[in-house]
Design an enzyme around this catalytic site. Structure first.
Site, mmCIF file in Angstrom:
data_model
loop_
_atom_site.group_PDB
_atom_site.id
_atom_site.type_symbol
_atom_site.label_atom_id
_atom_site.label_comp_id
_atom_site.label_asym_id
_atom_site.label_seq_id
_atom_site.Cartn_x
_atom_site.Cartn_y
_atom_site.Cartn_z
ATOM 1 N N TYR A 146 0.766 -1.172 0.004
ATOM 2 C CA TYR A 146 0.052 0.018 -0.060
ATOM 3 C C TYR A 146 0.839 1.209 0.275
ATOM 4 C CZ TYR A 146 -3.624 3.320 1.562
ATOM 5 O OH TYR A 146 -4.759 4.328 1.818
ATOM 6 N N ARG A 278 0.803 9.331 14.613
ATOM 7 C CA ARG A 278 0.515 10.058 13.297
ATOM 8 C C ARG A 278 -0.430 11.223 13.522
ATOM 9 N NH1 ARG A 278 -2.258 5.983 9.620
ATOM 10 N NH2 ARG A 278 -0.514 5.024 8.957
HETATM 11 P P1 NAD Z 1 -12.659 1.938 0.558
HETATM 12 O O1 NAD Z 1 -12.012 0.526 0.437
HETATM 13 O O2 NAD Z 1 -14.111 2.044 1.192
HETATM 14 O O3 NAD Z 1 -12.760 2.419 -1.015
HETATM 15 C C1 NAD Z 1 -12.048 2.155 -2.176
HETATM 16 C C2 NAD Z 1 -12.867 1.732 -3.399
HETATM 17 O O4 NAD Z 1 -12.050 1.461 -4.470
HETATM 18 C C3 NAD Z 1 -13.840 0.648 -3.252
HETATM 19 O O5 NAD Z 1 -15.117 0.889 -3.585
HETATM 20 C C4 NAD Z 1 -13.257 -0.524 -3.976
HETATM 21 O O6 NAD Z 1 -13.978 -1.299 -4.519
HETATM 22 C C5 NAD Z 1 -12.658 0.493 -5.170
HETATM 23 N N1 NAD Z 1 -11.520 -0.316 -5.601
HETATM 24 C C6 NAD Z 1 -10.479 -0.966 -5.188
HETATM 25 N N2 NAD Z 1 -9.511 -1.571 -6.209
HETATM 26 C C7 NAD Z 1 -10.227 -1.059 -7.289
HETATM 27 C C8 NAD Z 1 -9.750 -1.423 -8.751
HETATM 28 N N3 NAD Z 1 -8.730 -2.235 -8.993
HETATM 29 N N4 NAD Z 1 -10.826 -0.995 -9.627
HETATM 30 C C9 NAD Z 1 -11.676 -0.264 -9.376
HETATM 31 N N5 NAD Z 1 -12.337 0.316 -8.030
HETATM 32 C C10 NAD Z 1 -11.473 -0.394 -6.939
HETATM 33 O O7 NAD Z 1 -11.759 2.856 1.258
HETATM 34 P P2 NAD Z 1 -11.951 4.698 1.300
HETATM 35 O O8 NAD Z 1 -11.667 4.820 2.824
HETATM 36 O O9 NAD Z 1 -13.202 5.012 0.711
HETATM 37 O O10 NAD Z 1 -10.668 5.060 0.459
HETATM 38 C C11 NAD Z 1 -10.648 5.671 -0.773
HETATM 39 C C12 NAD Z 1 -9.282 6.182 -1.171
HETATM 40 O O11 NAD Z 1 -8.892 7.269 -0.217
HETATM 41 C C13 NAD Z 1 -8.306 5.006 -1.404
HETATM 42 O O12 NAD Z 1 -7.294 5.466 -2.529
HETATM 43 C C14 NAD Z 1 -7.596 5.234 -0.008
HETATM 44 O O13 NAD Z 1 -6.261 4.664 -0.305
HETATM 45 C C15 NAD Z 1 -7.503 6.771 0.138
HETATM 46 N N6 NAD Z 1 -7.180 6.776 1.678
HETATM 47 C C16 NAD Z 1 -8.323 6.958 2.649
HETATM 48 C C17 NAD Z 1 -8.086 6.861 4.014
HETATM 49 C C18 NAD Z 1 -9.305 6.800 4.964
HETATM 50 O O14 NAD Z 1 -8.845 7.008 6.287
HETATM 51 N N7 NAD Z 1 -10.423 6.450 4.941
HETATM 52 C C19 NAD Z 1 -6.962 7.334 4.438
HETATM 53 C C20 NAD Z 1 -5.800 7.841 3.341
HETATM 54 C C21 NAD Z 1 -6.235 7.412 2.060
HETATM 55 N N1 UDP Z 2 -6.382 -1.025 15.720
HETATM 56 C C1 UDP Z 2 -6.774 -1.687 17.089
HETATM 57 N N2 UDP Z 2 -7.879 -2.316 16.989
HETATM 58 C C2 UDP Z 2 -8.649 -2.689 15.909
HETATM 59 C C3 UDP Z 2 -8.191 -2.137 14.757
HETATM 60 C C4 UDP Z 2 -7.063 -1.279 14.560
HETATM 61 O O1 UDP Z 2 -6.026 -1.221 17.944
HETATM 62 O O2 UDP Z 2 -9.542 -3.512 16.026
HETATM 63 C C5 UDP Z 2 -5.163 -0.111 15.730
HETATM 64 C C6 UDP Z 2 -4.043 -0.336 14.877
HETATM 65 O O3 UDP Z 2 -3.443 -1.303 15.253
HETATM 66 C C7 UDP Z 2 -3.457 0.898 14.404
HETATM 67 C C8 UDP Z 2 -4.621 1.858 14.884
HETATM 68 O O4 UDP Z 2 -5.618 1.273 15.370
HETATM 69 O O5 UDP Z 2 -2.530 1.207 15.457
HETATM 70 C C9 UDP Z 2 -5.515 2.303 13.324
HETATM 71 O O6 UDP Z 2 -5.705 1.358 12.456
HETATM 72 P P1 UDP Z 2 -6.300 1.293 11.206
HETATM 73 O O7 UDP Z 2 -6.296 0.051 10.484
HETATM 74 O O8 UDP Z 2 -7.818 2.047 11.479
HETATM 75 O O9 UDP Z 2 -5.618 2.282 10.076
HETATM 76 P P2 UDP Z 2 -4.088 2.602 10.010
HETATM 77 O O10 UDP Z 2 -3.338 1.715 10.693
HETATM 78 O O11 UDP Z 2 -3.913 2.325 8.631
HETATM 79 O O12 UDP Z 2 -3.786 3.940 10.449
#
Ligand code: NAD
Ligand code: UDP
Length: 312
Positions: A146, A278
């Site tokens: 990722y 973070r």
């Molecule tokens: P999510 O998993 O709900 O949404 C991702 C979407 O992308 C899904 O609908 C999935 O089906 C689609 N997808 C995955 N692979 C695909 C492919 N190969 N072709 C077409 N569609 C595909 O996650 P989200 O939280 O809505 O995240 C959306 C975007 O924001 C992502 O790129 C993620 O990396 C980024 N992002 C989200 C967060 C967060 O905290 N929510 C943080 C950092 C970055």
């Molecule tokens: N985490 C946790 N319990 C859970 C899921 C996640 O303690 O059931 C912790 C995880 O280890 C991380 C933080 O929560 O330290 C955020 O995790 P998340 O998967 O939401 O996002 P990311 O690690 O990508 O920031």
């Protein structure tokens, strides 16, 4: 207002579905593209009655041709559980997805925004994280599919801009939560709320002193759309997130208080390479976009808990 035709990849996911809704509400025409890996039709089914909304099943790793003014590239699983399920596919989605969307943007002269992530900073050694920090990522660890995929996507965006004059925007999203997160998504906010509402144990990974900064979905999308509409020369990357910083224990305690749950906290093993801390420095977003979050964690949690009550 100029009505635009906008493509949202990953539009049936958590953030994508809210973004499609916001852009339609602003009067634009929206094409939502998704392969439903982690997203679902259910997230956008209410938009199908809008004649300016179109839903297309497609995998972003395959070429895609369409005429649009703007592209928001969100396609990529975001939860560690889901992006580690098929790591090779995760890299392909980020890298080939970026190449396909940049190639499309170049060909049709569209503006394109990349949903990047705070994960490009890895397990950060500087705190809070500014956009100038290069990050601390393990290139062969479980999160690398990722993190490195998203880092290469940024590289591609910056070079298509320099080499081919493609108009780009890069947003570095910090942990965002809200309604329509999948209940089995595996991310911490949805896990804790679902566990609390079901009366199950709350699973704290490690000792729970690691920190995250949680941004409510409406705040995040306001920043994302402002970035897309920002002055031409401003490409980012720009951090968008809520600088409020909480330990996982603090988050669990808030969820217990707000749900009135009697669930117990239990500790499970900390996943490898889990970042210790973070927190976004959002000075650049304040300056360039006039943006800052408006919704505090408790307020956002209340809205999210209400949503999960309706689906559990
Ligand atoms: P999510 O998993 O709900 O949404 C991702 C979407 O992308 C899904 O609908 C999935 O089906 C689609 N997808 C995955 N692979 C695909 C492919 N190969 N072709 C077409 N569609 C595909 O996650 P989200 O939280 O809505 O995240 C959306 C975007 O924001 C992502 O790129 C993620 O990396 C980024 N992002 C989200 C967060 C967060 O905290 N929510 C943080 C950092 C970055
Ligand atoms: N985490 C946790 N319990 C859970 C899921 C996640 O303690 O059931 C912790 C995880 O280890 C991380 C933080 O929560 O330290 C955020 O995790 P998340 O998967 O939401 O996002 P990311 O690690 O990508 O920031």
């Amino acid at each position: 207002m100029i009505k635009k035709k906008i493509l949202v990849t990953g539009g049936a996911g958590f953030l994508g579905s809210h973004l499609c809704e916001k852009l339609l509400n602003q009067g634009h025409e929206v094409v939502c593209m998704d392969n439903y890996f982690t997203g679902q039709k259910q997230n956008v089914v209410h938009l199908l009655k809008n004649p300016f909304f179109e839903l297309i099943r497609h995998d972003v790793t395959m070429p895609f041709f369409i005429e649009v003014d703007e592209i928001y590239n969100l396609a990529c699983p975001a939860s560690p559980v889901h992006y580690q399920y098929n790591p090779i596919k995760t890299v392909k989605t980020s890298v080939m997805g970026a190449i396909n969307m940049l190639g499309l943007a170049k060909r049709i002269r569209a503006k394109v925004l990349q949903a990047s992530t705070s994960e490009v900073y890895g397990d950060p050694e500087i705190h809070p994280q500014t956009e100038s920090y290069w990050g601390h990522v393990n290139p062969i660890g479980p999160r690398s599919c990722y993190d490195e995929g998203k880092r290469v996507a940024e590289t591609l965006f910056v070079n298509y801009h320099k080499q081919n004059k493609v108009r780009i925007k890069i947003i570095r999203i910090f942990n965002t939560y809200g309604p329509r997160m999948h209940p089995n998504d595996g991310r911490v906010v949805s896990n804790f709320i679902v566990q609390a509402l079901k009366g199950e144990d709350i699973t704290i990974y490690g000792d729970g002193t690691q920190t995250r900064s949680f941004c409510y979905v409406d705040d995040l999308l306001e920043g994302m759309v402002r970035l897309m509409n920002s002055r031409e020369e401003f490409t980012g990357p720009v951090n968008i997130g809520n600088p409020g910083e909480f330990t996982m224990i603090e988050l669990a305690e808030k969820v217990l208080k707000l749900t009135g749950s009697k669930s117990k906290l239990i500790h499970l093993a900390l996943p490898a390479d889990d970042p210790l801390q973070r927190k976004p420095d959002i000075s650049l977003a304040r300056k360039e976009l006039g943006w800052e979050p408006a919704i505090a964690l408790e307020e956002g949690l209340v809205k999210t808990i209400e949503y999960f009550k309706t689906i559990i």
